[in-house]
Design a protein around this motif. Structure first.
Motif, PDB file in Angstrom:
ATOM      1  N   GLN A 123      19.400  10.275  -9.697  1.00 45.65           N
ATOM      2  CA  GLN A 123      19.967  10.191 -11.042  1.00 45.65           C
ATOM      3  C   GLN A 123      19.248   9.126 -11.868  1.00 45.65           C
ATOM      4  O   GLN A 123      18.720   8.154 -11.328  1.00 45.65           O
ATOM      5  N   PRO A 124      19.279   9.239 -13.198  1.00 44.14           N
ATOM      6  CA  PRO A 124      18.851   8.120 -14.042  1.00 44.14           C
ATOM      7  C   PRO A 124      19.687   6.883 -13.708  1.00 44.14           C
ATOM      8  O   PRO A 124      20.891   6.976 -13.429  1.00 44.14           O
ATOM      9  N   GLN A 125      19.039   5.724 -13.717  1.00 46.14           N
ATOM     10  CA  GLN A 125      19.688   4.481 -13.328  1.00 46.14           C
ATOM     11  C   GLN A 125      20.034   3.651 -14.565  1.00 46.14           C
ATOM     12  O   GLN A 125      19.214   3.515 -15.487  1.00 46.14           O
ATOM     13  N   VAL A 126      21.236   3.094 -14.568  1.00 48.34           N
ATOM     14  CA  VAL A 126      21.743   2.305 -15.690  1.00 48.34           C
ATOM     15  C   VAL A 126      22.543   1.135 -15.126  1.00 48.34           C
ATOM     16  O   VAL A 126      22.682   0.977 -13.913  1.00 48.34           O
ATOM     17  N   LEU A 127      23.088   0.324 -16.018  1.00 51.92           N
ATOM     18  CA  LEU A 127      23.984  -0.740 -15.568  1.00 51.92           C
ATOM     19  C   LEU A 127      25.259  -0.118 -15.016  1.00 51.92           C
ATOM     20  O   LEU A 127      25.868   0.749 -15.652  1.00 51.92           O
TER      21      LEU A 127
ATOM     22  N   TRP B 170      22.337  -2.290 -10.894  1.00 48.84           N
ATOM     23  CA  TRP B 170      21.558  -1.295 -11.629  1.00 48.84           C
ATOM     24  C   TRP B 170      21.485  -0.061 -10.746  1.00 48.84           C
ATOM     25  O   TRP B 170      20.883  -0.095  -9.676  1.00 48.84           O
ATOM     26  N   GLY B 171      22.179   1.032 -11.172  1.00 44.91           N
ATOM     27  CA  GLY B 171      22.299   2.157 -10.266  1.00 44.91           C
ATOM     28  C   GLY B 171      22.619   3.473 -10.943  1.00 44.91           C
ATOM     29  O   GLY B 171      22.370   3.656 -12.145  1.00 44.91           O
ATOM     30  N   PRO B 172      23.212   4.406 -10.218  1.00 43.19           N
ATOM     31  CA  PRO B 172      23.385   5.788 -10.683  1.00 43.19           C
ATOM     32  C   PRO B 172      24.262   5.895 -11.930  1.00 43.19           C
ATOM     33  O   PRO B 172      25.314   5.265 -12.037  1.00 43.19           O
TER      34      PRO B 172
ATOM     35  N   PHE C 153      18.605 -10.857 -12.316  1.00 46.19           N
ATOM     36  CA  PHE C 153      19.926 -11.190 -11.779  1.00 46.19           C
ATOM     37  C   PHE C 153      20.858  -9.982 -11.617  1.00 46.19           C
ATOM     38  O   PHE C 153      21.991 -10.145 -11.142  1.00 46.19           O
ATOM     39  N   ILE C 154      20.420  -8.782 -11.973  1.00 48.80           N
ATOM     40  CA  ILE C 154      21.214  -7.582 -11.701  1.00 48.80           C
ATOM     41  C   ILE C 154      20.584  -6.877 -10.501  1.00 48.80           C
ATOM     42  O   ILE C 154      19.507  -6.291 -10.610  1.00 48.80           O
ATOM     43  N   PRO C 155      21.226  -6.908  -9.320  1.00 54.60           N
ATOM     44  CA  PRO C 155      20.631  -6.295  -8.129  1.00 54.60           C
ATOM     45  C   PRO C 155      20.520  -4.783  -8.250  1.00 54.60           C
ATOM     46  O   PRO C 155      21.186  -4.146  -9.075  1.00 54.60           O
ATOM     47  N   ARG C 156      19.663  -4.201  -7.414  1.00 52.94           N
ATOM     48  CA  ARG C 156      19.458  -2.756  -7.390  1.00 52.94           C
ATOM     49  C   ARG C 156      20.502  -2.104  -6.476  1.00 52.94           C
ATOM     50  O   ARG C 156      20.796  -2.599  -5.391  1.00 52.94           O
ATOM     51  N   TYR C 157      21.027  -0.983  -6.927  1.00 50.14           N
ATOM     52  CA  TYR C 157      21.944  -0.191  -6.089  1.00 50.14           C
ATOM     53  C   TYR C 157      21.072   0.764  -5.274  1.00 50.14           C
ATOM     54  O   TYR C 157      20.991   1.956  -5.546  1.00 50.14           O
ATOM     55  N   ASP C 158      20.435   0.226  -4.248  1.00 46.93           N
ATOM     56  CA  ASP C 158      19.411   0.970  -3.516  1.00 46.93           C
ATOM     57  C   ASP C 158      19.983   1.653  -2.274  1.00 46.93           C
ATOM     58  O   ASP C 158      21.182   1.555  -1.975  1.00 46.93           O
ATOM     59  N   GLN C 159      19.119   2.350  -1.549  1.00 44.51           N
ATOM     60  CA  GLN C 159      19.562   3.129  -0.392  1.00 44.51           C
ATOM     61  C   GLN C 159      20.210   2.253   0.691  1.00 44.51           C
ATOM     62  O   GLN C 159      21.269   2.626   1.230  1.00 44.51           O
TER      63      GLN C 159
END
Length: 356
Positions: free
Chosen positions: A195-199, A227-229, A144-150
Motif C-alpha cells: 500500500q502507499p505509506q503515510v503517517l 510511517w506505514g500503510p 523520528f517517525i519509525p517505519r512500520y516495516d515487515q
C-alpha cells in the motif's frame, strides 16, 4: 475517589509526581485535587486537575515503559501540521512527568453510547475522517517517525500466537498449524507493505478522538505514530474494537474515504476492490494483534476489563477471514480449532449478543 481507595496515590512514584507538579505547575497542589482517570491498555496514569476553571491532565509516563521524548516530538510535529493535539504545559522527559491540555470527556465512544444510530455515526465519522485526512497529509519525518516495516508487523502478529492462542486459550500449535499461520502472516504483511505509506496514528479510534468545545476533533494517544500503510487508521476507526457498525455501512464509509484520499492526491488511484482488500486485510492484521494484546494485558497486567471486547474483535477476524478464498485455511482453522475453546471462556458472547 478517596486516597484510601486508591493505593497508587500513596506510592513513592505518586509522591514524586506531586512534588514535581508543585515545583513546575501549581505550588499549592495537593493530592486530593488529582482525580485519577480510567486505565488504558498501556502503562501511563492520568489525573485531572482544575485550575482557575480550566482542566489539565497530569500524566505519569514512567520512563521504564514510556517514551516521553517521543511523545513531545510527535505532539509538536502534529500541531505544526494543524492536527488538534493537547498543548503541553510542563514536561520532564527524564522523569516521565507531564501536564497537558485536557480536551474533556466527550469521546466519540461516549457519543455512540448515548446515540448509537447510523445517522449519528455518519456525522461523527465525517468529522473524524476529515481530521484523519489532514493527519495523513503530514510530511514524512524519518528522523523520528519509525517505519512500520515487515519485522514490526510480524512482531505484532506473533503477540496473537503467544498470548491469545498459547497463554489464554492454552492451545499448543503443531508444526502444520505454525506453517499455516506463518503463511497467513506473510500475506498480511505483503498487503500492508504494497500500500502507499503515510503517517499512521496507530490507535485512531473512538476512545482516542474527542469532540472539543471549539468544534474540532481532538486527537490523543499518538506517541506510537509510524510511517506505514494508508488503510491502517481508516480501518482502526471504522472497524473499531470498541464500537460495531453494520458491514454495509463500514464498506460504504471505507470506499468513500478511499476516493477522498485519491482525490486529495494522498495515494494514487486504485480500483475499489483493491482498496477494500487492503482495508480488510489491514484490519485483519490489526485485529489479530489486538486479540493478543487484550489477552496479554489481562494475563500479565491484570487489566481484565478488555476481555469484554474480545468477542467483537473475534467477529471481525472471522468475518474478514471468511470473505477471501486466500484466507480459507486460517478461517477454517480458527472455526474448528479456536472457536470451541473460545466458547468455553467466561467472557465469550454469541454473535447475536455482540452485534445487536
Amino acid at each position: 475517589m478517596t486516597l484510601a481507595g486508591a493505593s497508587h496515590l500513596r506510592t513513592p512514584r505518586f509522591s514524586a509526581l506531586l512534588d514535581w507538579c508543585q515545583q513546575h505547575f501549581l505550588p499549592d497542589l495537593n493530592a486530593t485535587q488529582l482525580e485519577p482517570l480510567g486505565e488504558e491498555a498501556g502503562f501511563r496514569r492520568y489525573y485531572r486537575v482544575s485550575v482557575a476553571g480550566r482542566n489539565w491532565l497530569v500524566v505519569d509516563a514512567n520512563p521504564a515503559t514510556e517514551d516521553t521524548p517521543q511523545f513531545v516530538r510527535v505532539a509538536a510535529y502534529l500541531r505544526e501540521n494543524n492536527i488538534h493535539t493537547p498543548a503541553i504545559q510542563a514536561v520532564d522527559p527524564a522523569l516521565g512527568f507531564l501536564v497537558v491540555e485536557d480536551f474533556g470527556d466527550n469521546l466519540l465512544y461516549r457519543q455512540f453510547q448515548i446515540e448509537p444510530s447510523l445517522a449519528t455515526a455518519n456525522g461523527i465519522y465525517g468529522e473524524a475522517l476529515t481530521a484523519l485526512l489532514a493527519l495523513q497529509q503530514c510530511p514524512d519525518q524519518p528522523d523520528f517517525i519509525p517505519r512500520y516495516d515487515q519485522p514490526l508487523l510480524r512482531r505484532e502478529l506473533e503477540i496473537f500466537t503467544e498470548w491469545f492462542v498459547g497463554a489464554l486459550l492454552q492451545k499448543p500449535l503443531s508444526a502444520r498449524e505454525q506453517d499455516m499461520l506463518q503463511a497467513l502472516f506473510h500475506r498480511l504483511e505483503s498487503s500492508a507493505l504494497e500500500q502507499p505509506q503515510v503517517l499512521v496514528h496507530r490507535d485512531y479510534h473512538s476512545r482516542n478522538l474527542i469532540s472539543c468545545n471549539d468544534g474540532t476533533i481532538g486527537v490523543i494517544d499518538f506517541q506510537g505514530a509510524l510511517w506505514g500503510p494508508c488503510t491502517y487508521d481508516p480501518v482502526s476507526l471504522l472497524r473499531d474494537c470498541y464500537v460495531h457498525w453494520p458491514d454495509e455501512a463500514v464498506n460504504q464509509w471505507a470506499a468513500g474515504y478511499g476516493r477522498v484520499m485519491m482525490a486529495a492526491g494522498i495515494i494514487p488511484a486504485v480500483d475499489e476492490a483493491t482498496w477494500l482488500r487492503w482495508f480488510d486485510w489491514m484490519g485483519l492484521q490489526r485485529h489479530i494483534k489486538v486479540l493478543g494484546i487484550f489477552a496479554r494485558v489481562h494475563l500479565r497486567d491484570g487489566k481484565s476489563h478488555f476481555l469484554a471486547d474480545l468477542p467483537r474483535v473475534i467477529r471481525y477476524v472471522t468475518g474478514v477471514a471468511g470473505r477471501y478464498a486466500e484466507l480459507d485455511d486460517f478461517s477454517l482453522w480458527f472455526e474448528q480449532q479456536l472457536m470451541p475453546l473460545i466458547r468455553q471462556q467466561a467472557w465469550y458472547l454469541p454473535e447475536e449478543d455482540v452485534f445487536r
